[in-house]
Design an enzyme around this catalytic site. Sequence first.
Site, PDB file in Angstrom:
ATOM      1  N   THR A 290       0.819  -1.210   0.000  1.00  0.00           N
ATOM      2  CA  THR A 290       0.000   0.000   0.000  1.00  0.00           C
ATOM      3  C   THR A 290       0.852   1.259   0.000  1.00  0.00           C
ATOM      4  OG1 THR A 290      -0.022   0.030   2.419  1.00  0.00           O
ATOM      5  CG2 THR A 290      -1.778  -1.200   1.335  1.00  0.00           C
ATOM      6  N   ASP A 291       0.220   2.413  -0.321  1.00  0.00           N
ATOM      7  CA  ASP A 291       0.928   3.677  -0.143  1.00  0.00           C
ATOM      8  C   ASP A 291       0.056   4.652   0.647  1.00  0.00           C
ATOM      9  OD1 ASP A 291      -0.764   5.167  -1.925  1.00  0.00           O
ATOM     10  OD2 ASP A 291       0.449   4.547  -3.625  1.00  0.00           O
ATOM     11  N   PHE A 292       0.545   5.876   0.866  1.00  0.00           N
ATOM     12  CA  PHE A 292      -0.128   6.825   1.759  1.00  0.00           C
ATOM     13  C   PHE A 292      -1.533   7.195   1.277  1.00  0.00           C
ATOM     14  CE2 PHE A 292      -0.393  10.992  -0.281  1.00  0.00           C
ATOM     15  CZ  PHE A 292       0.344  10.755  -1.438  1.00  0.00           C
ATOM     16  N   SER A 293      -1.850   6.899   0.007  1.00  0.00           N
ATOM     17  CA  SER A 293      -3.191   7.205  -0.493  1.00  0.00           C
ATOM     18  C   SER A 293      -4.206   6.184   0.045  1.00  0.00           C
ATOM     19  CB  SER A 293      -3.195   7.215  -2.018  1.00  0.00           C
ATOM     20  OG  SER A 293      -3.135   5.903  -2.516  1.00  0.00           O
ATOM     21  N   GLY A 294      -3.727   5.174   0.762  1.00  0.00           N
ATOM     22  CA  GLY A 294      -4.620   4.229   1.408  1.00  0.00           C
ATOM     23  C   GLY A 294      -4.873   2.968   0.590  1.00  0.00           C
TER      24      GLY A 294
END
Lengths: 151, 151, 151, 151
Positions: free
Chosen positions: C30-34
């Site tokens: 995953t990344d910070f965008s969820g």
Amino acid sequence: MTKTERHSASSGWFDGHMHILPVRVYYEDTDFSGVVYHAKYLHFLERGRSEFLRAADIRHQGMLKTAEPLVWVVRRMEIEYLKPARIDDEIEVRTTPNELSGARLRVGQGVWRKSEQLVKADVEACVITFDGKPRRIPDDLRARLGNFLKT
Amino acid sequence: MTKTERHSASSGWFDGHMHILPVRVYYEDTDFSGVVYHAKYLHFLERGRSEFLRAADIRHQGMLKTAEPLVWVVRRMEIEYLKPARIDDEIEVRTTPNELSGARLRVGQGVWRKSEQLVKADVEACVITFDGKPRRIPDDLRARLGNFLKT
Amino acid sequence: MTKTERHSASSGWFDGHMHILPVRVYYEDTDFSGVVYHAKYLHFLERGRSEFLRAADIRHQGMLKTAEPLVWVVRRMEIEYLKPARIDDEIEVRTTPNELSGARLRVGQGVWRKSEQLVKADVEACVITFDGKPRRIPDDLRARLGNFLKT
Amino acid sequence: MTKTERHSASSGWFDGHMHILPVRVYYEDTDFSGVVYHAKYLHFLERGRSEFLRAADIRHQGMLKTAEPLVWVVRRMEIEYLKPARIDDEIEVRTTPNELSGARLRVGQGVWRKSEQLVKADVEACVITFDGKPRRIPDDLRARLGNFLKT
């Protein structure tokens, strides 16, 4: 658009015996919790060690082209996560070589955002053959590394 | 082709208090030295902890849907690299919860290929808010985790 | 704890000519965008291709042990992102071999969450030597792959 | 050691309408085949797009702090792998914005090592909410991006 100045990827700089590499945090580095994924700091630390080695004129490609090709591997690591980094942050990887013995190089490393320390690590690296056999650090590498140690 | 049997992604199994997750080594896990990249073992260990938590009925998505969303983070880790894993290898991540205090969970972890231990790690995890504030491990999570500890 | 059943990492199964590999979404994906980081789907697709090859009895380690060691590389890819996957999701990588010529294998791939398609990809792979020279797909590999094509 | 000069992580530069970001290849980027793992080029391309956006004064963190937080996602991509990059290589990510419509930004991207093109990509990006809902690119972002398009 105006033409702006060409430059290389950063290889960092030295402050005394400490090598410093600036690193930008991108999408790939973060996870759904909104901050940098804990394993990605090991990537940042490895980049710091690679640039420190480059400063000592030691190249991974060069080590592959000798009679017995060698690669650096991490033997052990202690890592403490103090504060998180976030997307767009500019951080620094700081690497100080602390000890060089026949078979291993020990470095103290940290990740910082300005004056805040985010991560603290103690890393032991050694060299192995492609078959995974441990080897002494070759004399020419030891000589080049020796110049960067405190004493 | 014949139709072969449908099944889920592995969530692993227990051998006493130890949770075991089988993992396959793919291209993405290796580096030019021919073996698994050292930081990727932290990914494997995290998968092991996530599946251990899932077995305790603790889901990351569930922790996001509470009044104060929480996420697990690693606070510190000691890791020793004993032997390398290679492409196509099937390895196991073994996770044993060792200590549960108000604010942290400590687990012993290992990566094994059959009877050979490849990696040994000691990991301290805790929970924080999305703003990065440390929190006590919520009581319902503590209760569920408690069942898995030796005593 | 009870002792639960030992099993291997999933190598997937076939539904007609389509190979299916179940994959769990972890922190690392995953990344910070969820949601899952866009490049990670290429990892999932590669795992699907590797398991499809394993089903055809083609191993990366085996290809390294021949007179001229060979590796698979991706030559080109078209990828469409339809819907995002999230932490804890169980998804499937579906791989259908569509075309096998002297020098390349073309597969259609998709990532699905139950009946929803998340990603659609068309991938061309070929084999090269360690020096990066393109080679015909060896006859024994071609024979094994041929069994899995529709005609 | 001598004290050498402090500097920031590279944010790249412009050559006409083309943004250029220098990138160094590290251990983490390679796989056992000895070259850069195919999915890692998507990371490099994303870094190039992020630095292009930064040059247009668009920050991911800033987009999170508006009434309706937004993030960029890739909607589709075509990518061609022409030649491999290797450990220690210094490469460049070149990004040219080609088209800006209400809902999407289309960029042409390439990865180069000096005068050799390694990768060629065509990428369509758009903005979505944290719930995954597509949104028009906000007017202020469109205005800032508009300055960087050819006409």
